[in-house]
Design an enzyme around this catalytic site. Structure first.
Site, PDB file in Angstrom:
ATOM      1  N   ASP A 214      36.195  43.336   4.504  1.00 19.56           N
ATOM      2  CA  ASP A 214      37.619  43.669   4.534  1.00 19.56           C
ATOM      3  C   ASP A 214      37.900  44.657   3.398  1.00 19.56           C
ATOM      4  O   ASP A 214      37.403  44.474   2.271  1.00 19.56           O
ATOM      5  CB  ASP A 214      38.458  42.400   4.360  1.00 19.56           C
ATOM      6  CG  ASP A 214      39.942  42.669   4.607  1.00 19.56           C
ATOM      7  OD1 ASP A 214      40.346  42.596   5.779  1.00 19.56           O
ATOM      8  OD2 ASP A 214      40.662  42.955   3.630  1.00 19.56           O
ATOM      9  N   ASN A 222      47.863  51.936   2.527  1.00 15.62           N
ATOM     10  CA  ASN A 222      48.479  52.452   3.753  1.00 15.62           C
ATOM     11  C   ASN A 222      49.972  52.703   3.549  1.00 15.62           C
ATOM     12  O   ASN A 222      50.519  53.713   4.029  1.00 15.62           O
ATOM     13  CB  ASN A 222      48.251  51.458   4.893  1.00 15.62           C
ATOM     14  CG  ASN A 222      48.214  52.124   6.252  1.00 15.62           C
ATOM     15  OD1 ASN A 222      47.693  53.217   6.392  1.00 15.62           O
ATOM     16  ND2 ASN A 222      48.770  51.455   7.250  1.00 15.62           N
ATOM     17  N   HIS A 227      50.082  56.288   7.365  1.00 10.67           N
ATOM     18  CA  HIS A 227      49.075  55.908   8.363  1.00 10.67           C
ATOM     19  C   HIS A 227      47.981  56.954   8.557  1.00 10.67           C
ATOM     20  O   HIS A 227      46.806  56.576   8.762  1.00 10.67           O
ATOM     21  CB  HIS A 227      49.753  55.597   9.694  1.00 10.67           C
ATOM     22  CG  HIS A 227      50.556  54.331   9.651  1.00 10.67           C
ATOM     23  ND1 HIS A 227      49.978  53.087   9.527  1.00 10.67           N
ATOM     24  CD2 HIS A 227      51.897  54.124   9.699  1.00 10.67           C
ATOM     25  CE1 HIS A 227      50.915  52.156   9.507  1.00 10.67           C
ATOM     26  NE2 HIS A 227      52.095  52.764   9.613  1.00 10.67           N
ATOM     27  N   ASP A 231      44.193  55.857   8.334  1.00 13.42           N
ATOM     28  CA  ASP A 231      43.221  56.037   9.415  1.00 13.42           C
ATOM     29  C   ASP A 231      41.983  56.780   8.918  1.00 13.42           C
ATOM     30  O   ASP A 231      40.852  56.452   9.303  1.00 13.42           O
ATOM     31  CB  ASP A 231      43.855  56.809  10.570  1.00 13.42           C
ATOM     32  CG  ASP A 231      44.905  55.987  11.313  1.00 13.42           C
ATOM     33  OD1 ASP A 231      44.953  54.755  11.100  1.00 13.42           O
ATOM     34  OD2 ASP A 231      45.679  56.578  12.089  1.00 13.42           O
ATOM     35  N   GLU A 258      41.858  46.355   9.020  1.00 12.64           N
ATOM     36  CA  GLU A 258      40.882  46.857   8.048  1.00 12.64           C
ATOM     37  C   GLU A 258      39.671  45.938   7.937  1.00 12.64           C
ATOM     38  O   GLU A 258      38.938  45.979   6.948  1.00 12.64           O
ATOM     39  CB  GLU A 258      41.537  47.008   6.666  1.00 12.64           C
ATOM     40  CG  GLU A 258      41.955  45.710   5.991  1.00 12.64           C
ATOM     41  CD  GLU A 258      43.343  45.230   6.410  1.00 12.64           C
ATOM     42  OE1 GLU A 258      43.900  44.395   5.689  1.00 12.64           O
ATOM     43  OE2 GLU A 258      43.854  45.703   7.445  1.00 12.64           O
TER      44      GLU A 258
END
Length: 358
Positions: A214, A222, A227, A231, A258
């Site tokens: 993770d 984020n 975003h 990404d 994630e």
């Protein structure tokens, strides 16, 4: 199968018309009977091999090419025999040969074209040797070229459609099994791929390691950068993870958000921890700057478990055990990897009767 039945039926119908309608049976020529009643049905039966074997076998084009060349040779032989006897050859056998070459014998487009040109050369040579009148020669040559053009167009469209459908099915399957952002397997793809690993490990009585990772403090990252940046971060971490699952029976997946998972075949707990820490350090070495004060660079935490597939543990149970170890790593400061407490290091011991001891 339908095409072969149709061709055989047409051959038998040609024999019937020749014997009963066109001329009396006692004047039927032996070469005609040899080609239509024996040779052509045997050729069609030989082509039935395509219905029984793998289409990718390398010798199939050789067989089909031989079928086509033999059919051309028989047709031109009949033309020559009929011309010597002063009879008109009334059958459009060459047309059917071209249709079979381009559409029904599984040849590739360029292979069928080569055979069509060989047939054209044989046709011109045959008509030149039997001194066919120029007008009739021009008519037959035109018919051959017209049929070849139509059949080749249909053959090209057929091959184009087959290739397009093959690629389309491959793309749809890839999309169904992979995460569009990272290129890793999705959860369904992990289930499909790891099933092979599970069965292989059970057959060879070896262990499988499962790790869950993770990204640390990803939500602040984020929220702060947006975003698109999030990404891009996920994509870079996914590409890094892919570098650590190169073997055919290994798999890497994005479980969602994630969180990532890895299945390593025939890896014990020491090796699994070494691989997991190697990935953790590789992510840290990417030097992806973290905007939040909680971290300087993007890092990952991980949990690892090792099990023997025959122990009754499923992939879901293994992921749950690794996930528990992951949250233990997070509680202890993040940017670290923990080994699950319930690692199954050994296979069940078999008793004398073949069963596992209790």
């Amino acid at each position: 199968m339908a095409a072969q039945i149709a061709a055989t039926s047409l051959s038998l119908l040609a024999v019937f018309l020749e014997l009963v309608v066109v001329r009396p049976p006692h004047t039927a020529e032996l070469p005609f009977l040899a080609v239509f009643a024996v040779g052509l049905p045997l050729t069609i039966a030989a082509s039935a091999v395509y219905l029984r074997v793998n289409q990718s076998l390398r010798w199939l084009p050789v067989v089909s090419s031989g079928v086509i060349l033999g059919a051309f040779a028989a047709t031109f032989y009949l033309e020559a025999v009929y011309a010597q006897l002063g009879l008109e050859y009334r059958y459009q056998t060459t047309t059917f040969v071209l249709i079979f070459a381009f559409l029904l014998l599984g040849l590739r487009y360029f292979q069928a074209h080569v055979l069509a040109f060989v047939g054209l050369a044989g046709l011109v040579t045959t008509y030149w040797l039997i001194e066919l009148p120029a007008a009739l020669f021009a008519q037959k040559l035109y018919n051959y070229i017209a049929v070849a053009t139509l059949a080749s167009t249909a053959g090209y469209l057929q091959e184009y459609i087959v290739r397009s459908n093959f690629l389309d099915r491959g793309i749809r399957r890839h999309q169904a099994l992979h995460d569009g952002l990272t290129g890793l397997l999705n959860r369904h793809g992990l289930d499909v791929h790891s099933d092979k690993t599970w069965r292989h490990a059970r057959r060879h009585r070896t262990v499988v390691a499962v790790a869950v990772f993770d990204i640390d403090w990803f939500k602040p990252y984020n929220d702060e950068l947006g975003h698109p940046a999030g990404d891009a971060c996920l994509s870079r971490v996914g590409a890094c993870l892919l570098q650590h699952t190169r073997r055919p029976l290994d798999s890497a997946a994005r479980l969602g958000g994630e969180e990532f998972a890895v299945v390593w075949y025939e890896v014990n707990e020491q090796s699994a921890m070494k691989l997991a820490n190697r990935f953790r350090m590789a992510v840290e070495a990417l030097r992806i700057e973290h905007p939040a004060p909680c971290a300087e660079y993007v890092t990952v935490s991980g949990g690892v478990t090792v099990l023997a597939p025959a122990s009754g543990r499923s992939l879901n149970a293994a992921i749950l055990a690794a996930d528990t170890a992951l949250y233990e790593a997070k509680r202890n400061g993040r940017n670290r990897v923990h080994l699950a407490a319930d690692v199954v290091r050994e296979w069940p011991v078999e008793s004398a009767t073949g069963g596992a001891e209790a």
